[in-house]
Design a protein around this motif. Structure first.
Motif, mmCIF file in Angstrom:
data_model
loop_
_atom_site.group_PDB
_atom_site.id
_atom_site.type_symbol
_atom_site.label_atom_id
_atom_site.label_comp_id
_atom_site.label_asym_id
_atom_site.label_seq_id
_atom_site.Cartn_x
_atom_site.Cartn_y
_atom_site.Cartn_z
ATOM 1 N N PRO A 164 0.829 -1.196 0.000
ATOM 2 C CA PRO A 164 0.000 0.000 0.000
ATOM 3 C C PRO A 164 0.865 1.249 0.000
ATOM 4 O O PRO A 164 2.039 1.218 0.338
ATOM 5 N N SER A 165 0.247 2.374 -0.401
ATOM 6 C CA SER A 165 0.982 3.626 -0.460
ATOM 7 C C SER A 165 0.531 4.558 0.637
ATOM 8 O O SER A 165 -0.481 4.350 1.284
ATOM 9 N N GLY A 166 1.290 5.638 0.826
ATOM 10 C CA GLY A 166 0.883 6.681 1.754
ATOM 11 C C GLY A 166 0.738 6.177 3.163
ATOM 12 O O GLY A 166 1.582 5.460 3.697
ATOM 13 N N ALA A 223 -0.978 3.955 4.336
ATOM 14 C CA ALA A 223 -1.086 2.508 4.510
ATOM 15 C C ALA A 223 0.242 1.876 4.876
ATOM 16 O O ALA A 223 0.285 0.769 5.401
ATOM 17 N N GLU A 233 -6.665 -2.647 0.540
ATOM 18 C CA GLU A 233 -6.148 -1.328 0.908
ATOM 19 C C GLU A 233 -6.329 -1.163 2.402
ATOM 20 O O GLU A 233 -7.425 -1.410 2.920
ATOM 21 N N ASP A 243 -5.780 1.419 5.819
ATOM 22 C CA ASP A 243 -5.565 2.783 6.319
ATOM 23 C C ASP A 243 -5.629 3.807 5.192
ATOM 24 O O ASP A 243 -4.856 4.757 5.143
ATOM 25 N N VAL A 244 -6.571 3.600 4.289
ATOM 26 C CA VAL A 244 -6.827 4.528 3.183
ATOM 27 C C VAL A 244 -8.300 4.934 3.272
ATOM 28 O O VAL A 244 -9.189 4.081 3.252
ATOM 29 N N GLU A 245 -8.566 6.226 3.387
ATOM 30 C CA GLU A 245 -9.942 6.696 3.569
ATOM 31 C C GLU A 245 -10.836 6.274 2.402
ATOM 32 O O GLU A 245 -10.452 6.383 1.241
ATOM 33 N N GLN A 246 -12.022 5.782 2.718
ATOM 34 C CA GLN A 246 -12.988 5.343 1.725
ATOM 35 C C GLN A 246 -14.194 6.277 1.759
ATOM 36 O O GLN A 246 -14.789 6.491 2.812
#
Length: 233
Positions: free
Chosen positions: A33-35, A37, A222, A224-227
């Motif tokens: 994951p990126s950012g 995450a 994904e 810890d990525v806002e949904q």
């Protein structure tokens, strides 16, 4: 919200989602994951059992740690595969919101409100008294969602689990926890993939019903990525 039957999939999905789950994410399970995450999540502050190879862990003691860790996220997406059929879901813990899509239909739950849509129908408020059996099935699923435990993980962490190995998932090291849980009088063999801070990145359940082996695999795609989940009506 009601608790814990949604995520395991092996039992509830057999009656609610197995009739048509497809169109899952093509994102590889091992993609990093990126950012946010990639950031380490703070471990729950409660007294949590130590995860180490060969350890035997009480599921009830682990359940609170898992629920707290899973809620400490900006959001996450996941897919479930059962009998080769897939569904995809997105979660926003801050809004107690869950959205699930399958070829069978779609469900959105935000707090205490729920909406459903069959594959060929329009969005409507969840209605378990509907004359449409598809709407009833989707509405039943919507009312089973617990936004604090949307994958149904905590509800399956009963009995004892053994750390049987390690692996990687979403670029993070995970411990493999193996055990047996009971769902509706049926024994389900479970394997969880947990990070050191108690986030469940994957769960596999298998059982046999009327001579047929059923396996359900849940994978977070994904973390810890806002949904962004909004009310359809």
């Amino acid at each position: 919200m009601r608790v814990n039957k949604w995520g395991v999939g092996v039992i509830l999905a057999a009656s609610v989602l197995l009739t048509g789950c497809a169109g899952g994410s093509d994102k590889p399970a091992d993609e990093k994951p990126s950012g946010a995450a990639q950031e380490e999540n703070a471990a729950p502050e409660s007294d949590c059992p130590e995860l180490k190879d060969g350890a035997t862990i009480d599921g009830a003691a682990l359940s609170e740690c898992v629920t707290e860790a899973m809620a400490d996220s900006a959001g996450f997406a996941a897919k479930m595969t059962t009998l080769g059929m897939e569904s995809t879901s997105r979660y926003n813990p801050a809004e107690a919101a869950v959205a699930t899509d399958t070829t069978f239909g779609s469900v959105v739950v935000i707090g205490e409100d729920a909406w459903v849509k069959s594959a060929t129908g329009e969005w409507q408020a969840a209605d378990t008294a509907s004359t449409d059996p598809t709407v009833v099935a989707l509405s039943t699923a919507a009312k089973a969602v617990d936004a604090s435990d949307p994958m149904g993980v905590a509800g399956t962490l009963s009995g004892e689990y053994t750390v049987t190995g390690t692996g990687t998932r979403l670029g993070q090291d995970v411990f493999l926890l193996t055990g047996v849980t009971e769902e509706g009088g049926t024994s389900v063999d479970m394997v969880f993939e947990l990070t050191s801070d108690y986030v469940v990145l994957a769960a596999t359940g298998s059982t046999e019903l009327e001579g047929q082996k059923i396996e359900s695999v849940q994978e977070i795609t994904e973390w810890d990525v806002e949904q962004d989940i909004i009310a359809p009506l």
